[in-house]
Design a protein around this motif. Structure first.
Motif, PDB file in Angstrom:
ATOM      1  N   VAL A 120       0.823  -1.218   0.000  1.00 40.75           N
ATOM      2  CA  VAL A 120       0.000   0.000   0.000  1.00 40.75           C
ATOM      3  C   VAL A 120       0.853   1.262   0.000  1.00 40.75           C
ATOM      4  O   VAL A 120       0.490   2.257  -0.650  1.00 40.75           O
ATOM      5  CB  VAL A 120      -1.002   0.023   1.178  1.00 40.75           C
ATOM      6  N   VAL A 121       1.991   1.255   0.678  1.00 41.86           N
ATOM      7  CA  VAL A 121       2.795   2.486   0.694  1.00 41.86           C
ATOM      8  C   VAL A 121       3.477   2.715  -0.650  1.00 41.86           C
ATOM      9  O   VAL A 121       3.671   3.865  -1.076  1.00 41.86           O
ATOM     10  CB  VAL A 121       3.817   2.506   1.862  1.00 41.86           C
ATOM     11  N   ILE A 122       3.818   1.636  -1.345  1.00 44.87           N
ATOM     12  CA  ILE A 122       4.359   1.802  -2.697  1.00 44.87           C
ATOM     13  C   ILE A 122       3.278   2.334  -3.634  1.00 44.87           C
ATOM     14  O   ILE A 122       3.524   3.236  -4.447  1.00 44.87           O
ATOM     15  CB  ILE A 122       4.930   0.469  -3.221  1.00 44.87           C
ATOM     16  N   MET A 123       2.068   1.800  -3.522  1.00 43.99           N
ATOM     17  CA  MET A 123       0.961   2.303  -4.336  1.00 43.99           C
ATOM     18  C   MET A 123       0.639   3.748  -3.995  1.00 43.99           C
ATOM     19  O   MET A 123       0.138   4.495  -4.842  1.00 43.99           O
ATOM     20  CB  MET A 123      -0.275   1.429  -4.133  1.00 43.99           C
ATOM     21  N   ALA A 124       0.939   4.142  -2.741  1.00 47.37           N
ATOM     22  CA  ALA A 124       0.711   5.529  -2.324  1.00 47.37           C
ATOM     23  C   ALA A 124       1.865   6.433  -2.720  1.00 47.37           C
ATOM     24  O   ALA A 124       1.943   7.571  -2.258  1.00 47.37           O
ATOM     25  CB  ALA A 124       0.482   5.588  -0.820  1.00 47.37           C
ATOM     26  N   ALA A 131       2.687  10.734   1.947  1.00 44.03           N
ATOM     27  CA  ALA A 131       2.412  10.140   0.628  1.00 44.03           C
ATOM     28  C   ALA A 131       0.899  10.192   0.416  1.00 44.03           C
ATOM     29  O   ALA A 131       0.216  11.007   1.026  1.00 44.03           O
ATOM     30  CB  ALA A 131       2.959   8.712   0.561  1.00 44.03           C
ATOM     31  N   ARG A 132       0.366   9.316  -0.433  1.00 42.07           N
ATOM     32  CA  ARG A 132      -1.048   9.383  -0.780  1.00 42.07           C
ATOM     33  C   ARG A 132      -1.823   8.156  -0.295  1.00 42.07           C
ATOM     34  O   ARG A 132      -2.770   7.716  -0.952  1.00 42.07           O
ATOM     35  CB  ARG A 132      -1.215   9.546  -2.295  1.00 42.07           C
ATOM     36  N   LEU A 133      -1.433   7.620   0.844  1.00 42.14           N
ATOM     37  CA  LEU A 133      -2.156   6.487   1.400  1.00 42.14           C
ATOM     38  C   LEU A 133      -3.486   6.978   1.984  1.00 42.14           C
ATOM     39  O   LEU A 133      -3.500   7.826   2.882  1.00 42.14           O
ATOM     40  CB  LEU A 133      -1.333   5.804   2.493  1.00 42.14           C
ATOM     41  N   PRO A 134      -4.632   6.479   1.486  1.00 39.11           N
ATOM     42  CA  PRO A 134      -5.926   6.962   1.997  1.00 39.11           C
ATOM     43  C   PRO A 134      -6.116   6.570   3.457  1.00 39.11           C
ATOM     44  O   PRO A 134      -5.821   5.436   3.856  1.00 39.11           O
ATOM     45  CB  PRO A 134      -6.951   6.267   1.092  1.00 39.11           C
ATOM     46  N   TYR A 150      -7.044  -2.528  -2.057  1.00 40.62           N
ATOM     47  CA  TYR A 150      -8.036  -2.080  -3.038  1.00 40.62           C
ATOM     48  C   TYR A 150      -8.358  -0.601  -2.865  1.00 40.62           C
ATOM     49  O   TYR A 150      -8.426   0.147  -3.856  1.00 40.62           O
ATOM     50  CB  TYR A 150      -9.308  -2.921  -2.907  1.00 40.62           C
ATOM     51  N   LEU A 151      -8.557  -0.159  -1.628  1.00 35.22           N
ATOM     52  CA  LEU A 151      -8.850   1.255  -1.380  1.00 35.22           C
ATOM     53  C   LEU A 151      -7.689   2.143  -1.835  1.00 35.22           C
ATOM     54  O   LEU A 151      -7.895   3.221  -2.394  1.00 35.22           O
ATOM     55  CB  LEU A 151      -9.127   1.482   0.104  1.00 35.22           C
ATOM     56  N   THR A 152      -6.471   1.683  -1.582  1.00 37.90           N
ATOM     57  CA  THR A 152      -5.299   2.458  -2.001  1.00 37.90           C
ATOM     58  C   THR A 152      -5.196   2.505  -3.518  1.00 37.90           C
ATOM     59  O   THR A 152      -4.887   3.546  -4.102  1.00 37.90           O
ATOM     60  CB  THR A 152      -4.014   1.843  -1.407  1.00 37.90           C
ATOM     61  N   TRP A 153      -5.462   1.371  -4.163  1.00 39.09           N
ATOM     62  CA  TRP A 153      -5.438   1.322  -5.632  1.00 39.09           C
ATOM     63  C   TRP A 153      -6.490   2.255  -6.217  1.00 39.09           C
ATOM     64  O   TRP A 153      -6.234   2.975  -7.172  1.00 39.09           O
ATOM     65  CB  TRP A 153      -5.667  -0.111  -6.081  1.00 39.09           C
TER      66      TRP A 153
END
Length: 281
Positions: A158-162, A221-224, A268-271
């Protein structure tokens, strides 16, 4: 050789795994409370390779590293002290919350007081829930190992996706360090059935840095934020009852798989959030 150690898979995978493995072998006959030092050693080597030895300038990432390496040592000292376990866990949680505020202080200062309090309180709750979950899991070796691997991998994803590759590398380094210790502790004959083979320091060596990485990724970052409750609760699923007479390795796998539903929800939420953020460009 320098180019070899500059490769991300080596920095966040092979190197911390081998370092943890070697330290775990060295500590094989030591009491359970010392086993967490193998995870600390694996993370330390990864930090030296990824970030370097310098502590200045004291960025938010370096603050997290200091807290992630220092609080397990505090937990180890508390493990030796004649205090009730609840008090030991409470002290570590308080120290972790203070470390979180230290990491986020520059951001909190720039916000309105009400917003700063809400943000700080919400992320402090996230860190506290993660640490409580791992303190509870610390009573069982296989469950802790499986949950730690699942939680570390999910946090890394999730942090990479963010949009924080650095945080992701550190999270995967922790997963590799946990794997190194798990291989040694469960390989030794008769040790796989031990109820508590990592000690409080081992549980906190995983929980503290991963909790701080997740909290910081929601700010830097952009982690929800909505993904954090799912992440925080995912290790608790490893406490679900399943047959204790199964082999230690199978119990590790089952505990890791039990964390998947909530981890998948956080991913999924992060994606979704990352896709919504990129669609505006």
């Amino acid at each position: 050789m320098e180019s070899f150690f500059a490769q991300p898979p080596v920095q966040s995978g092979l190197a911390p795994f081998v370092a943890s493995l070697v330290l775990a072998v060295a500590l094989l006959r030591a009491p359970a409370r010392w086993q967490g030092l193998a995870i600390v050693g694996g993370l330390l080597l990864a930090v030296l390779l990824i970030i370097g030895p310098a502590l200045t300038p004291l960025t938010s990432t370096r603050k997290m590293v200091v807290a992630g390496l220092g609080l397990p040592i505090l937990a180890l000292a508390l493990d030796v002290a004649s205090l009730r376990r609840q008090m030991k866990v409470g002290v570590v949680i308080l120290a972790a919350v203070l470390a979180l505020l230290w990491v986020l202080w520059p951001v909190l200062l720039r916000r309105e007081p009400g917003d700063a309090v809400l943000l700080g309180a919400g992320l402090a709750l996230y860190v506290s829930v993660v640490l409580l979950a791992f303190a509870r899991l610390g009573q069982c070796c296989a469950r802790l190992a499986g949950a730690a691997l699942g939680f570390a991998v999910a946090t890394g994803v999730v942090v990479i996706m963010a949009a924080s590759a650095l945080y992701g590398q550190l999270a995967f380094a922790l997963a590799a360090a946990v794997a190194g210790l798990t291989v040694v502790r469960l390989w030794r004959p008769g040790l796989g059935g031990s109820d508590a083979c990592f000690g409080l320091a081992g549980a906190m060596a995983v929980a503290v840095p991963l909790a701080l990485l997740g909290a910081a990724a929601s700010v830097y970052a952009r982690l929800p934020v909505m993904a954090l409750p799912l992440l925080a609760l995912s290790p608790l699923l490893a406490l679900m009852p399943f047959a204790a007479q199964r082999s230690a390795w199978l119990r590790v796998v089952i505990a890791g798989l039990l964390t998947l539903p909530l981890s998948a929800g956080a991913i999924y939420l992060t994606w979704q959030s990352a896709g919504a953020g990129s669609s505006g460009y």
